[in-house]
Design a protein around this motif. Structure first.
Motif, PDB file in Angstrom:
ATOM      1  N   GLY A   1     -30.585-107.269 -66.252  1.00 49.67           N
ATOM      2  CA  GLY A   1     -31.322-108.274 -65.492  1.00 49.67           C
ATOM      3  C   GLY A   1     -32.064-109.258 -66.372  1.00 49.67           C
ATOM      4  O   GLY A   1     -32.044-110.466 -66.130  1.00 49.67           O
ATOM      5  N   PHE A   2     -32.730-108.746 -67.406  1.00 48.37           N
ATOM      6  CA  PHE A   2     -33.528-109.614 -68.275  1.00 48.37           C
ATOM      7  C   PHE A   2     -32.665-110.570 -69.086  1.00 48.37           C
ATOM      8  O   PHE A   2     -33.072-111.696 -69.343  1.00 48.37           O
ATOM      9  N   TRP A   3     -31.490-110.123 -69.502  1.00 48.64           N
ATOM     10  CA  TRP A   3     -30.644-111.029 -70.271  1.00 48.64           C
ATOM     11  C   TRP A   3     -30.205-112.192 -69.404  1.00 48.64           C
ATOM     12  O   TRP A   3     -30.257-113.339 -69.817  1.00 48.64           O
ATOM     13  N   PHE A   4     -29.795-111.895 -68.191  1.00 49.09           N
ATOM     14  CA  PHE A   4     -29.343-112.952 -67.291  1.00 49.09           C
ATOM     15  C   PHE A   4     -30.483-113.892 -66.929  1.00 49.09           C
ATOM     16  O   PHE A   4     -30.364-115.121 -67.044  1.00 49.09           O
ATOM     17  N   LEU A   5     -31.617-113.342 -66.507  1.00 48.49           N
ATOM     18  CA  LEU A   5     -32.764-114.182 -66.141  1.00 48.49           C
ATOM     19  C   LEU A   5     -33.331-114.911 -67.348  1.00 48.49           C
ATOM     20  O   LEU A   5     -33.743-116.070 -67.250  1.00 48.49           O
ATOM     21  N   GLY A   6     -33.373-114.227 -68.484  1.00 49.06           N
ATOM     22  CA  GLY A   6     -33.857-114.860 -69.714  1.00 49.06           C
ATOM     23  C   GLY A   6     -32.986-116.044 -70.111  1.00 49.06           C
ATOM     24  O   GLY A   6     -33.491-117.095 -70.511  1.00 49.06           O
ATOM     25  N   MET A   7     -31.668-115.870 -70.006  1.00 41.01           N
ATOM     26  CA  MET A   7     -30.766-116.983 -70.330  1.00 41.01           C
ATOM     27  C   MET A   7     -30.986-118.146 -69.370  1.00 41.01           C
ATOM     28  O   MET A   7     -31.007-119.306 -69.780  1.00 41.01           O
TER      29      MET A   7
ATOM     30  N   MET B   1     -38.225-118.921 -76.432  1.00 37.23           N
ATOM     31  CA  MET B   1     -38.391-117.711 -77.234  1.00 37.23           C
ATOM     32  C   MET B   1     -39.874-117.494 -77.552  1.00 37.23           C
ATOM     33  O   MET B   1     -40.390-116.393 -77.394  1.00 37.23           O
ATOM     34  N   LEU B   2     -40.575-118.526 -77.953  1.00 36.89           N
ATOM     35  CA  LEU B   2     -41.995-118.419 -78.266  1.00 36.89           C
ATOM     36  C   LEU B   2     -42.814-118.070 -77.023  1.00 36.89           C
ATOM     37  O   LEU B   2     -43.703-117.220 -77.067  1.00 36.89           O
ATOM     38  N   MET B   3     -42.492-118.711 -75.910  1.00 35.91           N
ATOM     39  CA  MET B   3     -43.233-118.424 -74.678  1.00 35.91           C
ATOM     40  C   MET B   3     -42.962-117.003 -74.193  1.00 35.91           C
ATOM     41  O   MET B   3     -43.871-116.328 -73.717  1.00 35.91           O
ATOM     42  N   SER B   4     -41.728-116.524 -74.352  1.00 33.61           N
ATOM     43  CA  SER B   4     -41.409-115.153 -73.944  1.00 33.61           C
ATOM     44  C   SER B   4     -42.125-114.139 -74.819  1.00 33.61           C
ATOM     45  O   SER B   4     -42.479-113.057 -74.355  1.00 33.61           O
TER      46      SER B   4
ATOM     47  N   TRP C   1     -35.920-109.584 -72.905  1.00 38.53           N
ATOM     48  CA  TRP C   1     -36.323-110.868 -72.328  1.00 38.53           C
ATOM     49  C   TRP C   1     -36.329-111.963 -73.406  1.00 38.53           C
ATOM     50  O   TRP C   1     -35.831-113.062 -73.179  1.00 38.53           O
ATOM     51  N   ILE C   2     -36.877-111.673 -74.550  1.00 39.28           N
ATOM     52  CA  ILE C   2     -36.926-112.658 -75.638  1.00 39.28           C
ATOM     53  C   ILE C   2     -35.515-113.041 -76.073  1.00 39.28           C
ATOM     54  O   ILE C   2     -35.207-114.223 -76.245  1.00 39.28           O
ATOM     55  N   ALA C   3     -34.643-112.044 -76.242  1.00 35.94           N
ATOM     56  CA  ALA C   3     -33.266-112.320 -76.668  1.00 35.94           C
ATOM     57  C   ALA C   3     -32.534-113.157 -75.627  1.00 35.94           C
ATOM     58  O   ALA C   3     -31.823-114.107 -75.969  1.00 35.94           O
ATOM     59  N   GLY C   4     -32.707-112.829 -74.357  1.00 40.64           N
ATOM     60  CA  GLY C   4     -32.074-113.616 -73.305  1.00 40.64           C
ATOM     61  C   GLY C   4     -32.583-115.045 -73.277  1.00 40.64           C
ATOM     62  O   GLY C   4     -31.807-115.997 -73.132  1.00 40.64           O
ATOM     63  N   SER C   5     -33.882-115.224 -73.450  1.00 46.92           N
ATOM     64  CA  SER C   5     -34.476-116.566 -73.467  1.00 46.92           C
ATOM     65  C   SER C   5     -33.970-117.374 -74.658  1.00 46.92           C
ATOM     66  O   SER C   5     -33.662-118.563 -74.524  1.00 46.92           O
ATOM     67  N   ALA C   6     -33.902-116.733 -75.808  1.00 46.85           N
ATOM     68  CA  ALA C   6     -33.412-117.423 -77.008  1.00 46.85           C
ATOM     69  C   ALA C   6     -31.951-117.816 -76.838  1.00 46.85           C
ATOM     70  O   ALA C   6     -31.559-118.948 -77.155  1.00 46.85           O
TER      71      ALA C   6
END
Length: 162
Positions: A24-30, A47-50, A146-151
């Motif tokens: 879930g976090f990878w998808f939402l993070g992306m 990435m910084l905000m996450s 979450w950070i990896a997904g956001s990045a």
């Protein structure tokens, strides 16, 4: 058992519990990373905000708050309204987190998301695994997902035309 051995045992116990959160976090993070990039922010912003905020709902709202005129009262009010539920989560975790001290306790409080709360309320560390280490690994893994997904989303947002 050595420090490294205890750490590894706790990681092995925590990791399987976090796999659904990973998906879930990878998808939402992306999605969040792409949204930030499409909104005009460089790939490293999500990435910084996450890393610092780590509250998905607030992070999505923060995009609009960053693009508009800065109003500290509005930011505070929105953040409190969106994340007020975490106050109740935190209260219910007081007993569980009581033995944890110092920076570790602060980190556990910072990373208490809906998903982490659910896991820590239901999953019990197996015998021979220190509860504190188990809690830390669950929290750290969830934040790293979450950070990896956001990045990744920030990079995809730069690479793909939207």
């Amino acid at each position: 058992m050595s420090e490294r051995g205890r750490r590894g045992k706790a990681f092995k116990a925590a990791f399987p519990h976090t796999i659904p959160i990973f998906a879930g976090f990878w998808f939402l993070g992306m999605t969040y990373g792409i949204y930030m990039n499409v909104s005009g922010f460089p790939f490293w912003y999500p990435m910084l905000m996450s890393l610092t905020i780590f509250a998905g709902s607030v992070e999505f709202v923060a995009v609009n708050l960053l693009l508009g005129a800065f109003n500290p009262f509005q930011v505070l009010a929105m953040t409190l309204m969106i994340n007020a539920r975490h106050l109740f989560y935190g209260l219910s975790m007081l007993e569980k987190y009581r033995p944890v001290r110092g920076v570790r306790k602060g980190y556990l409080i910072h990373t208490l998301t809906d998903e982490t709360y659910s896991l820590l309320c239901t999953a019990q560390p197996p015998e021979g695994v220190e509860a504190e280490r188990f809690y830390l690994w669950v929290s750290l893994l969830n934040q790293l997902y979450w950070i990896a997904g956001s990045a990744l989303g920030g990079l995809l947002g730069q690479a793909l035309p939207f």
